[in-house]
Write an enzyme that holds these catalytic residues in place. Structure first.
Site, PDB file in Angstrom:
ATOM      1  CD  GLN A  20      -3.538   0.437   2.141  1.00 52.98           C
ATOM      2  OE1 GLN A  20      -3.109  -0.725   2.523  1.00 52.98           O
ATOM      3  NE2 GLN A  20      -4.147   1.165   2.400  1.00 52.98           N
ATOM      4  CB  SER A  33       2.626  -5.225   3.833  1.00 49.92           C
ATOM      5  OG  SER A  33       1.312  -5.175   4.479  1.00 49.92           O
ATOM      6  CG  LEU A  34      -1.334  -5.404  -1.164  1.00 55.53           C
ATOM      7  CD1 LEU A  34      -2.493  -6.381  -1.245  1.00 55.53           C
ATOM      8  CD2 LEU A  34      -1.728  -4.009  -1.351  1.00 55.53           C
ATOM      9  NE  ARG A  85      -2.912  -8.291   3.810  1.00 54.31           N
ATOM     10  CZ  ARG A  85      -2.275  -6.943   3.865  1.00 54.31           C
ATOM     11  NH1 ARG A  85      -2.684  -5.839   3.252  1.00 54.31           N
ATOM     12  NH2 ARG A  85      -1.169  -7.005   4.428  1.00 54.31           N
ATOM     13  CG  HIS A  93       1.953  -5.045   9.259  1.00 57.23           C
ATOM     14  ND1 HIS A  93       1.898  -6.316   8.783  1.00 57.23           N
ATOM     15  CD2 HIS A  93       1.649  -4.417   8.212  1.00 57.23           C
ATOM     16  CE1 HIS A  93       1.474  -6.395   7.710  1.00 57.23           C
ATOM     17  NE2 HIS A  93       1.644  -5.208   7.055  1.00 57.23           N
ATOM     18  CD  GLN A 116       1.300  -9.777   5.282  1.00 54.60           C
ATOM     19  OE1 GLN A 116       0.397  -9.172   5.614  1.00 54.60           O
ATOM     20  NE2 GLN A 116       2.128  -9.966   4.221  1.00 54.60           N
TER      21      GLN A 116
END
Length: 293
Positions: A9, A88-89, A113, A195, A244
């Protein structure tokens, strides 16, 4: 050895993916399939939408995923990874690119998500902040000593760590970090504490979707945010992906392990070039480039 890396992102921009749509019938088909799966015209927002419209989590995450995975697909035989990783993503994009997940399954997971994270953000006001010019262990110690929920969330490169948590705790930690010698500690324009433990409701929601999705044997190892080491076992990949959302993104450590395992070239697949910059800060000797058709 070639390492292909996939952004998260923040890499979105108006017009993203339009060149792919216009130049490849395969890409066009995948974009239109994505509109059907999501139930709204995401391509219109990607190609013509305002930066505000693109910033919405439920748009941003699938948009970046689509740009990355469709580019990797239409590259065809030019896409030959020895290893992959995603920030991440971007980890879900990497898992589609290395054949662990089917494109449709990956897109549905990304969308679920995004919605789950959005819901968790609305449940409890929270934020993130970038801390520059301080060693990781000192940032960790100051977060641990700060009242409230605030944790190290993104280990981006040496001297750049993002913290995440409740608004008051993050603000207090930023004051403490600056007093302790951090060059900068600045709030980020994000919707919530990604996170961090505050994403637990989203993790629970997403866990069910991940467990119901087929994970296949990958074409090459993935270095996951949670574990940082090469993983090829589908069950282990699945487990790491579930954790995650509440665990830190250990990007520095993942890149270091990829280099240790023989990576000599890092190719960023998707919008922006943030990850190339981070790789260079982790190891200046690495060759970095942008994936193109």
């Amino acid at each position: 050895m070639k390492a292909y890396i996939f952004p998260g992102q923040g890499a979105q921009f108006t017009g993203m993916g339009k060149d792919l749509y216009d130049s490849s019938s395969e890409a066009k088909k995948l974009f239109e399939q994505a509109n059907d799966i999501l139930g709204f015209d995401i391509t219109k927002i990607m190609f013509e939408g305002s930066s505000e419209a693109l910033k919405e989590t439920k748009v941003t995450q699938p948009a970046i995923f689509l740009h990355s995975t469709i580019l990797a697909t239409v590259m065809g035989k030019a896409f030959q990874p020895d290893m992959v990783a995603g920030h991440s993503l971007g980890e879900i994009s990497a898992l589609v690119a290395n054949k662990t997940l089917a494109f449709e399954d990956g897109l549905q997971l990304v969308y679920k998500r995004a919605l789950a994270m959005q819901k968790a953000c609305e449940h409890e006001p929270s934020t993130m902040a970038a801390v520059l010019g301080m060693e990781d262990h000192l940032v960790e110690a100051i977060c641990a000593d700060t009242e409230g929920i605030v944790v190290a969330a993104n280990y981006n490169c040496p001297g750049q760590l993002v913290i995440s948590g409740a608004i008051d705790a993050v603000n207090k930690a930023c004051e403490n970090l600056k007093e302790a010698g951090a060059k900068r500690a600045l709030l980020l324009p994000v919707g919530g504490a990604f996170h961090s433990p505050l994403m637990e409701p989203a993790r629970e929601e997403l866990a069910a979707a991940i467990e119901a999705t087929e994970f296949r044997k990958p074409a090459c190892p993935i270095y996951q945010n949670v574990s940082t080491f090469a993983v090829t076992d589908p069950k282990e990949i699945q487990k790491n992906l579930i954790f995650q959302l509440t665990a830190p993104v250990k990007w520095t450590q993942s890149v270091q392990n990829m280099i240790k395992d023989g990576a000599t070239e890092f190719i960023e697949v998707g919008p922006g070039n943030v990850l190339q910059g981070l790789v260079k800060k982790i190891d200046r000797s690495m060759t970095t480039s942008k994936a193109t058709l």
